[in-house]
Structures are given as structure tokens and as C-alpha cells.
Design a protein around this motif. Sequence first.
Motif, PDB file in Angstrom:
ATOM      1  N   ILE A  27     -17.815  80.557  -9.803  1.00 10.26           N
ATOM      2  CA  ILE A  27     -16.535  80.063 -10.308  1.00 10.26           C
ATOM      3  C   ILE A  27     -16.431  78.558 -10.080  1.00 10.26           C
ATOM      4  CG2 ILE A  27     -14.028  80.140  -9.971  1.00 10.26           C
ATOM      5  CD1 ILE A  27     -14.362  83.135  -9.309  1.00 10.26           C
ATOM      6  N   GLY A  28     -16.902  78.115  -8.921  1.00 14.86           N
ATOM      7  CA  GLY A  28     -16.934  76.693  -8.626  1.00 14.86           C
ATOM      8  C   GLY A  28     -15.614  76.098  -8.168  1.00 14.86           C
ATOM      9  N   TYR A  29     -14.619  76.908  -7.947  1.00 10.72           N
ATOM     10  CA  TYR A  29     -13.324  76.433  -7.473  1.00 10.72           C
ATOM     11  C   TYR A  29     -13.429  76.147  -5.984  1.00 10.72           C
ATOM     12  CZ  TYR A  29      -8.231  76.040  -7.403  1.00 10.72           C
ATOM     13  OH  TYR A  29      -6.955  75.570  -7.288  1.00 10.72           O
ATOM     14  N   LYS A  30     -13.013  74.964  -5.568  1.00 13.17           N
ATOM     15  CA  LYS A  30     -13.220  74.538  -4.183  1.00 13.17           C
ATOM     16  C   LYS A  30     -12.191  75.084  -3.195  1.00 13.17           C
ATOM     17  CE  LYS A  30     -16.769  72.093  -5.167  1.00 13.17           C
ATOM     18  NZ  LYS A  30     -18.065  72.649  -4.933  1.00 13.17           N
ATOM     19  N   ASN A  31     -10.978  75.323  -3.623  1.00 12.91           N
ATOM     20  CA  ASN A  31      -9.916  75.757  -2.720  1.00 12.91           C
ATOM     21  C   ASN A  31      -9.687  77.258  -2.900  1.00 12.91           C
ATOM     22  OD1 ASN A  31      -8.083  75.328  -0.721  1.00 12.91           O
ATOM     23  ND2 ASN A  31      -6.503  74.480  -2.034  1.00 12.91           N
ATOM     24  N   LEU A  32     -10.679  78.032  -2.512  1.00 16.31           N
ATOM     25  CA  LEU A  32     -10.701  79.469  -2.763  1.00 16.31           C
ATOM     26  C   LEU A  32     -10.763  80.234  -1.446  1.00 16.31           C
ATOM     27  CD1 LEU A  32     -10.906  81.477  -5.181  1.00 16.31           C
ATOM     28  CD2 LEU A  32     -13.370  81.332  -4.925  1.00 16.31           C
ATOM     29  N   GLN A  33      -9.955  81.243  -1.341  1.00 14.29           N
ATOM     30  CA  GLN A  33      -9.936  82.115  -0.160  1.00 14.29           C
ATOM     31  C   GLN A  33     -10.261  83.523  -0.636  1.00 14.29           C
ATOM     32  OE1 GLN A  33      -6.673  82.048   2.932  1.00 14.29           O
ATOM     33  NE2 GLN A  33      -6.025  83.795   1.713  1.00 14.29           N
ATOM     34  N   ILE A  34     -11.242  84.146   0.003  1.00 14.51           N
ATOM     35  CA  ILE A  34     -11.634  85.512  -0.346  1.00 14.51           C
ATOM     36  C   ILE A  34     -11.278  86.417   0.828  1.00 14.51           C
ATOM     37  CG2 ILE A  34     -13.525  87.027  -1.053  1.00 14.51           C
ATOM     38  CD1 ILE A  34     -13.106  84.698  -2.960  1.00 14.51           C
ATOM     39  N   ILE A  35     -10.532  87.471   0.564  1.00  8.18           N
ATOM     40  CA  ILE A  35     -10.201  88.466   1.582  1.00  8.18           C
ATOM     41  C   ILE A  35     -10.859  89.766   1.149  1.00  8.18           C
ATOM     42  CG2 ILE A  35      -8.364  89.781   2.702  1.00  8.18           C
ATOM     43  CD1 ILE A  35      -6.515  87.368   2.164  1.00  8.18           C
ATOM     44  N   VAL A  36     -11.769  90.260   1.983  1.00  4.05           N
ATOM     45  CA  VAL A  36     -12.453  91.520   1.710  1.00  4.05           C
ATOM     46  C   VAL A  36     -11.881  92.569   2.644  1.00  4.05           C
ATOM     47  CG1 VAL A  36     -14.668  92.725   1.670  1.00  4.05           C
ATOM     48  CG2 VAL A  36     -14.541  90.326   0.976  1.00  4.05           C
ATOM     49  N   VAL A  37     -11.369  93.653   2.080  1.00  2.00           N
ATOM     50  CA  VAL A  37     -10.797  94.740   2.859  1.00  2.00           C
ATOM     51  C   VAL A  37     -11.786  95.902   2.807  1.00  2.00           C
ATOM     52  CG1 VAL A  37      -8.849  96.296   3.132  1.00  2.00           C
ATOM     53  CG2 VAL A  37      -8.475  93.985   2.245  1.00  2.00           C
ATOM     54  N   ASN A  38     -12.442  96.148   3.940  1.00  2.00           N
ATOM     55  CA  ASN A  38     -13.400  97.245   4.026  1.00  2.00           C
ATOM     56  C   ASN A  38     -12.633  98.521   4.360  1.00  2.00           C
ATOM     57  OD1 ASN A  38     -15.520  98.960   4.421  1.00  2.00           O
ATOM     58  ND2 ASN A  38     -16.433  97.822   6.108  1.00  2.00           N
ATOM     59  N   ASP A  39     -12.701  99.476   3.468  1.00  2.00           N
ATOM     60  CA  ASP A  39     -11.932 100.710   3.610  1.00  2.00           C
ATOM     61  C   ASP A  39     -12.762 101.823   4.250  1.00  2.00           C
ATOM     62  OD1 ASP A  39      -9.777 102.400   3.417  1.00  2.00           O
ATOM     63  OD2 ASP A  39     -10.113 102.905   1.319  1.00  2.00           O
ATOM     64  N   GLY A  40     -13.352 101.532   5.418  1.00  2.94           N
ATOM     65  CA  GLY A  40     -14.084 102.548   6.162  1.00  2.94           C
ATOM     66  C   GLY A  40     -15.455 102.888   5.605  1.00  2.94           C
ATOM     67  N   SER A  41     -16.154 101.897   5.095  1.00  5.96           N
ATOM     68  CA  SER A  41     -17.472 102.123   4.509  1.00  5.96           C
ATOM     69  C   SER A  41     -18.434 102.740   5.511  1.00  5.96           C
ATOM     70  CB  SER A  41     -18.059 100.802   4.001  1.00  5.96           C
ATOM     71  OG  SER A  41     -17.290 100.289   2.955  1.00  5.96           O
ATOM     72  N   LYS A  42     -19.305 103.594   5.000  1.00  4.21           N
ATOM     73  CA  LYS A  42     -20.312 104.263   5.832  1.00  4.21           C
ATOM     74  C   LYS A  42     -21.674 103.589   5.719  1.00  4.21           C
ATOM     75  CE  LYS A  42     -17.513 107.832   6.601  1.00  4.21           C
ATOM     76  NZ  LYS A  42     -16.475 107.566   7.538  1.00  4.21           N
ATOM     77  N   ASP A  43     -21.778 102.568   4.870  1.00  2.00           N
ATOM     78  CA  ASP A  43     -23.044 101.867   4.694  1.00  2.00           C
ATOM     79  C   ASP A  43     -23.003 100.525   5.435  1.00  2.00           C
ATOM     80  OD1 ASP A  43     -21.335 100.401   3.113  1.00  2.00           O
ATOM     81  OD2 ASP A  43     -22.411 100.742   1.243  1.00  2.00           O
ATOM     82  N   LYS A  44     -23.796  99.569   5.008  1.00  2.00           N
ATOM     83  CA  LYS A  44     -23.899  98.279   5.696  1.00  2.00           C
ATOM     84  C   LYS A  44     -22.962  97.225   5.115  1.00  2.00           C
ATOM     85  CE  LYS A  44     -28.617  99.150   7.038  1.00  2.00           C
ATOM     86  NZ  LYS A  44     -30.005  98.691   7.002  1.00  2.00           N
TER      87      LYS A  44
END
Length: 53
Positions: A27-44
Motif C-alpha cells: 500500500i505504501g502508506y506511511k502512517n498505518l497501524q495494523i491490529i491483528v486479533v488472533n482468535d485462538g489459532s491452533k497453528d503458528k
Amino acid sequence: MYLVTIITPIYNGEKYLMRYSEQVNAIGYKNLQIIVVNDGSKDKTSEIVKKIC
């Protein structure tokens, strides 16, 4: 420049996370915040997210 936040819920997404990361970076946008919500994954998913950070 405005802060843009992308919130991504994920469950057992280890095979998709690297591509997701590449796409978000492309995307190349410099002022970007990513929030990843892991919902109990059983993998890595948590380990991969930590590496990406």
C-alpha cells in the motif's frame, strides 16, 4: 497525514499471513497501524505475527 488503522481478525491463518503482510506493505502508506486479533489459532499464527512485527 491521517493515521489509518486496519483491524484484522485471524484464525489459523499461518499460510496466509506472509502474503497479507506483503499486500499491506505494498500500500505504501506511511502512517498505518495494523491490529491483528488472533482468535485462538491452533497453528503458528502468533509466532508469524511476532516475526512480521
